[in-house]
Design an enzyme around this catalytic site. Structure first.
Site, PDB file in Angstrom:
ATOM      1  N   PHE A 131     -11.019  22.651 -35.132  1.00 36.25           N
ATOM      2  CA  PHE A 131     -10.647  21.305 -35.582  1.00 36.25           C
ATOM      3  C   PHE A 131     -11.798  20.736 -36.400  1.00 36.25           C
ATOM      4  O   PHE A 131     -12.924  20.642 -35.920  1.00 36.25           O
ATOM      5  CB  PHE A 131     -10.342  20.379 -34.396  1.00 36.25           C
ATOM      6  CG  PHE A 131      -9.856  19.032 -34.862  1.00 36.25           C
ATOM      7  CD1 PHE A 131      -8.547  18.884 -35.319  1.00 36.25           C
ATOM      8  CD2 PHE A 131     -10.707  17.935 -34.907  1.00 36.25           C
ATOM      9  CE1 PHE A 131      -8.099  17.652 -35.784  1.00 36.25           C
ATOM     10  CE2 PHE A 131     -10.255  16.701 -35.374  1.00 36.25           C
ATOM     11  CZ  PHE A 131      -8.950  16.565 -35.808  1.00 36.25           C
ATOM     12  N   ASP A 216     -20.102  22.940 -37.748  1.00 31.70           N
ATOM     13  CA  ASP A 216     -19.526  21.619 -37.510  1.00 31.70           C
ATOM     14  C   ASP A 216     -19.991  21.158 -36.132  1.00 31.70           C
ATOM     15  O   ASP A 216     -19.451  21.569 -35.105  1.00 31.70           O
ATOM     16  CB  ASP A 216     -17.997  21.707 -37.580  1.00 31.70           C
ATOM     17  CG  ASP A 216     -17.336  20.365 -37.271  1.00 31.70           C
ATOM     18  OD1 ASP A 216     -18.005  19.482 -36.724  1.00 31.70           O
ATOM     19  OD2 ASP A 216     -16.131  20.226 -37.571  1.00 31.70           O
ATOM     20  N   LYS A 245     -19.509  11.347 -34.732  1.00 37.79           N
ATOM     21  CA  LYS A 245     -19.339  10.984 -33.316  1.00 37.79           C
ATOM     22  C   LYS A 245     -20.579  10.331 -32.697  1.00 37.79           C
ATOM     23  O   LYS A 245     -20.829   9.163 -32.915  1.00 37.79           O
ATOM     24  CB  LYS A 245     -18.874  12.196 -32.536  1.00 37.79           C
ATOM     25  CG  LYS A 245     -17.403  12.554 -32.871  1.00 37.79           C
ATOM     26  CD  LYS A 245     -16.824  13.500 -31.843  1.00 37.79           C
ATOM     27  CE  LYS A 245     -15.403  13.917 -32.133  1.00 37.79           C
ATOM     28  NZ  LYS A 245     -14.393  13.007 -31.649  1.00 37.79           N
TER      29      LYS A 245
HETATM   30  C1  LIG Z   1     -15.628  19.368 -34.347  1.00 35.55           C
HETATM   31  C2  LIG Z   1     -15.017  18.180 -35.012  1.00 35.55           C
HETATM   32  N1  LIG Z   1     -15.083  18.078 -36.352  1.00 35.55           N
HETATM   33  C3  LIG Z   1     -14.547  17.039 -37.006  1.00 35.55           C
HETATM   34  C4  LIG Z   1     -13.908  16.036 -36.332  1.00 35.55           C
HETATM   35  C5  LIG Z   1     -13.312  14.888 -37.087  1.00 35.55           C
HETATM   36  O1  LIG Z   1     -14.124  13.764 -36.931  1.00 35.55           O
HETATM   37  P1  LIG Z   1     -13.544  12.316 -37.299  1.00 35.55           P
HETATM   38  O2  LIG Z   1     -12.451  12.026 -36.346  1.00 35.55           O
HETATM   39  O3  LIG Z   1     -14.746  11.409 -37.148  1.00 35.55           O
HETATM   40  O4  LIG Z   1     -13.071  12.383 -38.710  1.00 35.55           O
HETATM   41  C6  LIG Z   1     -13.813  16.087 -34.936  1.00 35.55           C
HETATM   42  C7  LIG Z   1     -13.105  15.047 -34.192  1.00 35.55           C
HETATM   43  O5  LIG Z   1     -12.670  15.224 -33.082  1.00 35.55           O
HETATM   44  C8  LIG Z   1     -14.380  17.194 -34.261  1.00 35.55           C
HETATM   45  O6  LIG Z   1     -14.309  17.319 -32.935  1.00 35.55           O
END
Ligand SMILES: Cc1ncc(COP(=O)(O)O)c(C=O)c1O
Length: 403
Positions: A131, A216, A245
């Protein structure tokens, strides 16, 4: 007064999340209060966001001072907080590089995607079940077909390999590969931890083919796993790291960090965002980083995460298979699909957790969670699981009767 708020939510807001069961009005540390005055232990931290919990004095002070001095200027002008923040993020990484500041995790990954395309190569390899966010580029790299399907066609050039499978990665990466993007732990897919050595192998494979390794760390970064960046446990240096986050401790900020020569792939006009590096959000992030250091939170997170895992497994409850994850990003793996029922029962009992999968409960609490608070959840868990098992049996019996 939760109900009227639920009606107004569903009338005024687009229906992207469903209508939440709980309306929150106040928080302090790891405790939240709802609109009817009920208290909850926050074991989810705004989905791994509220690193310092709620209403932390360091964040309040930093934000108040910054917004009363200089709130927003855009990137046409210099403000010092984003510079200090970028310097701090690089200092914790211990590598020369540069930072692009943005507003969310998806945007941090968009920046990484565009950076990868600046190598002159097109192919991006991502992991199945990953994700990376909901914007088109981040979604294109998200390895969950059901999330991508309603929005096809996606930006081109992304393919997927099974997460944790070195042989598959080796077979997929070649001289046309611009980048491999991976989460150190797949948080949204149920806190899935790859086999030991996987990230190191990904580093070796990408380096050998001249491809970038993008990690990520939107969910795993900023102390969540007991390291500033989760990959530091693997002793590797990626080319790009994305964050959001926990970084702003509740204020919206993201970052795309590029290491070494990769940091020079963007030039003027290649990328940008009006709010990126906003002084108020940067000040909040600096307060988070400072407090993590001052309070020794990395050590606290490591120790508490280990004891929570051990204590949950020691319950020996028949519904618990094992606990996985790292630091305060933990997945309680159940051997029955009762995670949703357990989440609901936990909420009624005053504990906020979530069920990213039918048989996995996730906890990602504030890093300041105390051992006593954690213990109160562990003690409550067996009864919650017993009730969930009971409810599941009841439901099955009713379904069978109806047939
Ligand atoms: C690993 C990861 N990358 C990207 C995102 C997306 O972040 P945002 O919701 O701040 O766009 C999330 C959100 O849960 C995530 O867990």
């Amino acid at each position: 007064m939760t109900e009227p708020l639920q009606h107004r939510w569903s009338d005024a807001l687009m229906d992207t999340y469903g209508v939440p069961r709980v309306a929150l009005v106040r928080g302090e540390g790891a405790v939240l209060t709802d609109a009817d005055g009920k208290e909850y232990l926050d074991l989810l931290g705004g989905i791994a966001v509220n690193a310092l919990g709620h209403a932390h004095p360091a964040v309040i002070e930093a934000v108040t001072e910054q917004v009363s001095t200089l709130g927003h200027v855009s990137n046409l002008y210099i403000a010092e907080p984003p510079i200090r923040l970028a310097e701090e993020l690089l200092r914790h990484l211990g590598q020369p590089g540069r930072v692009f500041l943005c507003n969310s995790g998806a945007e941090a990954n968009e920046a990484a995607f565009k950076l990868a395309r600046r190598t002159g190569r097109q192919k991006i390899i991502a992991a199945e079940n990953s994700f990376h966010g909901r914007t088109m580029g981040a979604l294109a790299m998200t390895g969950q077909a059901d999330k991508r399907a309603p929005f096809e066609p996606m930006p081109d050039g992304v393919s997927f390999v099974p997460f944790g499978d070195v042989t598959a990665l080796e077979a997929a990466v070649d001289e046309d590969t611009a980048a491999v993007i991976l989460e150190p732990i797949q948080g949204e897919y149920g806190v899935v931890v790859p086999p030991a050595g996987y990230l190191a192998a990904a580093r070796e494979i990408t380096a050998r083919h001249g491809a970038l390794l993008i990690l990520d760390e939107v969910q795993t970064g900023i102390g969540r796993t007991g390291w500033h960046y989760a990959h530091q446990a693997d002793g590797i240096v990626p080319d790009v790291i994305t964050l959001a986050k926990g970084l702003g401790g509740g204020l919206p900020i993201g970052a795309c960090i590029a290491v070494g020569p990769t940091a020079k792939l963007f030039g003027p006009g290649h990328h940008g965002t009006t709010f990126g590096g906003n002084p108020v959000c940067s000040a909040a992030a600096l307060a988070v980083l400072r407090t993590i250091a001052e309070r020794g939170l990395l050590e606290h997170v490591s120790a508490l995460g280990k004891s929570i895992s051990a204590d949950i497994e020691a319950l020996g409850h028949p519904a618990i298979d094992h606990v996985r994850g790292s630091g305060l990003l933990l997945g309680i793996v159940l051997n029955k699909p009762i995670a949703k029922q357990t989440e609901a029962l936990a909420r009624d009992a005053g504990f906020l957790i979530n069920a990213p999968r039918e048989s996995v409960l996730r906890i990602a609490p504030p890093l300041v969670l105390t051992a006593e608070q954690a213990a109160s959840f562990v003690q409550a868990l067996p009864a919650l699981l017993d009730s969930a098992l009971g409810k599941a049996t009841e439901k099955k019996a009713t379904e069978e009767e109806a047939q």
